[in-house]
Every structure is written in C-alpha cells, then in structure tokens.
Design an enzyme around this catalytic site. Sequence first.
Site, PDB file in Angstrom:
ATOM      1  N   PRO A 212     -10.201  -5.447  14.530  1.00 23.94           N
ATOM      2  CA  PRO A 212     -10.166  -6.119  15.796  1.00 23.94           C
ATOM      3  C   PRO A 212     -10.576  -5.278  17.025  1.00 23.94           C
ATOM      4  CG  PRO A 212      -8.141  -5.412  15.133  1.00 23.94           C
ATOM      5  CD  PRO A 212      -8.998  -5.128  14.196  1.00 23.94           C
ATOM      6  N   CYS A 213     -11.904  -5.138  17.127  1.00 28.98           N
ATOM      7  CA  CYS A 213     -12.487  -4.017  18.275  1.00 28.98           C
ATOM      8  C   CYS A 213     -12.454  -4.925  19.719  1.00 28.98           C
ATOM      9  CB  CYS A 213     -13.787  -3.853  18.139  1.00 28.98           C
ATOM     10  SG  CYS A 213     -14.836  -5.019  17.676  1.00 28.98           S
TER      11      CYS A 213
END
Length: 349
Positions: free
Chosen positions: A316-317
């Site tokens: 989850p950047c």
Amino acid sequence: MIGVEQYEEYYRALVEKNTEYEGVFYVGVKTTGVFCRPTCPARKPMFKNCEFYENAQQALLASFRPCQRCRPLSHPNHVPEIVRVLVEAVEHNPEKRWTGQDFKQLSVDESTARRQFKKRFGMTFVEYARARRMGLALKNIRKGQSIIDTQLSTGYESSSGFRDAFSRIMGAAPTLLEDGKILRASWIDTRLGPMIAIGDEEALHLLEFVDRRGLEREVERLRKRTKSAIIPGMTGPIQSIEAELTQYFNGSLNHFKTPIHLLGSPFQKSVWEQLMNIPAGETRSYLDIAKALGKPTSFRAVAQANGANQLAIIVPCHRVINTNGDLGGYGGGITRKNWLLTHEKQKNC
Ligand SMILES: [Zn+2]
C-alpha cells in the site's frame, strides 16, 4: 472511472449527438474497435457495444483506435496539421517508439508537437504514441487466452502481426523448444479503472492500473530481471487477486493473502515490507518509514522505493503521504490515491 449510472446518460448524449458532451466523454465501439467523440456522424452503435471513457488516453489503453470520421484526437472544427500528420503516422506504424530523429523526418518540430498535443488532449505526443502502443499489447491481454493458445500451438512465426504488436512490450515470443520462463498477464476491471496483473503459478509479480505512468518500463524491467516472456493468460495467484480485489473494493477485505513476489533490491524490499505493516485506514510519512527502518536520514531513498512499487494496492504505497499532511504523489494518479484512502477509512473493518 465512469459510474455505471452515467453510461445511460452518455449513451443518450451519443444518440442525440449532443455537442454539450464534447470533451466530456469518448465512446469505444466494441464491434469496430474505434473510439469516437459524442457527435460522430457515423451510425450509432448499440448500447451493449459501447464503452465510455473520460479521456482519449483511457480509450487508447483499452485498445481502441481513433475514428477516421469524427477524429476524436482533433479539436472540433479545427484539425491542426501537425496533429493530423502525427496521428496518421502513429496509425501507420503503431508499434513504433518515437525519437527526435523521427520528428525531423516528418518535418515536424518536436517541441511544437509536444505543446499542441498537451494543449488539446492533456498528454504529449510521445504519451499518445505510448498509450496507443500499450493499448495494442493490452488488447491481447484483454481478450485473454484463446487466441494465444492458437499462436503457441502453431508457432509465433506464422503470425508476425501478433508478434510485432505484442512482443514489443511484453517480450520476445518464447519458442516452444526453449526452456524459457513464462509469466501470464490478465486484465482486471475494477471500479477505479482497469488493472493488469502479471504472475506465474507461484506468485503475483505485478499489479498496476493500465494507465499508470511508466508501466511499459516497469513491464520491461520485470521481464528482463525474471528472464521471462509474458503472454496473456490466467494463473492461480491472478485468479486469487481478482477475487480479493472484488472483496477489497466492496469493503469486506483489507488484508491480501494472494502470494506475491517482490522484485527489487534488499533496501526496496525492506521498504515494501514496512508499507505492508501500515494498517488500512492509517497513513505514514516517508520519514516515519525511514525511522522504522532505523535509517531516519534516508527518507528520499524511501520515497524512491515507494515509487518503484509494482504491486499497487497490495503493497500500500498509497498509504504514504507527505510529512505536512499533503497527499503527495501516486503513480496511479492522485484521484485514485484519495479514493483509496477515503475508502479504507470508511470501511473500518
Ligand atoms: Zn467517430
């Protein structure tokens, strides 16, 4: 990212050739493979054969080519010569990668071309050519396996058209005798737009929105590092992520279990692992991540590793924002980042 409820409104505008919708949407016609502006003079397609897009780039990536009659890539009533010449040149040879030398040969000034395209379509000419090229490669992925199985059983040599359009981006076609590694690629439609998933039977290697900036280079890096060819098709991990994404978008899942393969340097991998520790509904700054790694001064390298992530949503950047609370950048676009963060906060599960 057009909601289903909007399809009917757009279809009405299309049938009525409503000029107010000029520039609001484009329509891809499945039966002919072209995309049009709302006011196209051609006979209108049936509703079930229409796909609607908010911009020309999305239509190109969904593998549609510009209609010859309404010329969706020209301003209404006015076709700048330079744009016409370049769009035609791309259609003549859609697999081509454009260089400064090519512009000279067409007697076109590179910076004028860039300006004209940007002004009218919100993308440069090179981005246009890339979207068209990528769309051709994605066309095979979108259609799925059947065609490709035929190609494999008859040998690639007999179908140079397929080889040119596809392998330019997805890698040299594997010969049947060689023991080359093969990765499979599938097209996944989500409520934030289509994604491409690439993987083998062990793990998922890549998951990205198809209009992500730099996708072509990412795919190239993947196939070089894994020494693989990429062909359309389905694998267990791809099937698994497709199901998990549906749950994620419904709000009933926030921890992905699909096996993934992280391809990067040890530092990049350590950053990505940190990202996966950020719970859904929360955010961190680059500095937070750098501190968590025990390297508080390396937040720029952290930002770079963040941008090099090739497993969108799963790693989850999008949960990393600026220290001052601003959203910061996102490869898939800031609108999606905002949507994902809001979605994760709301579902609270
Ligand atoms: Zn048209």
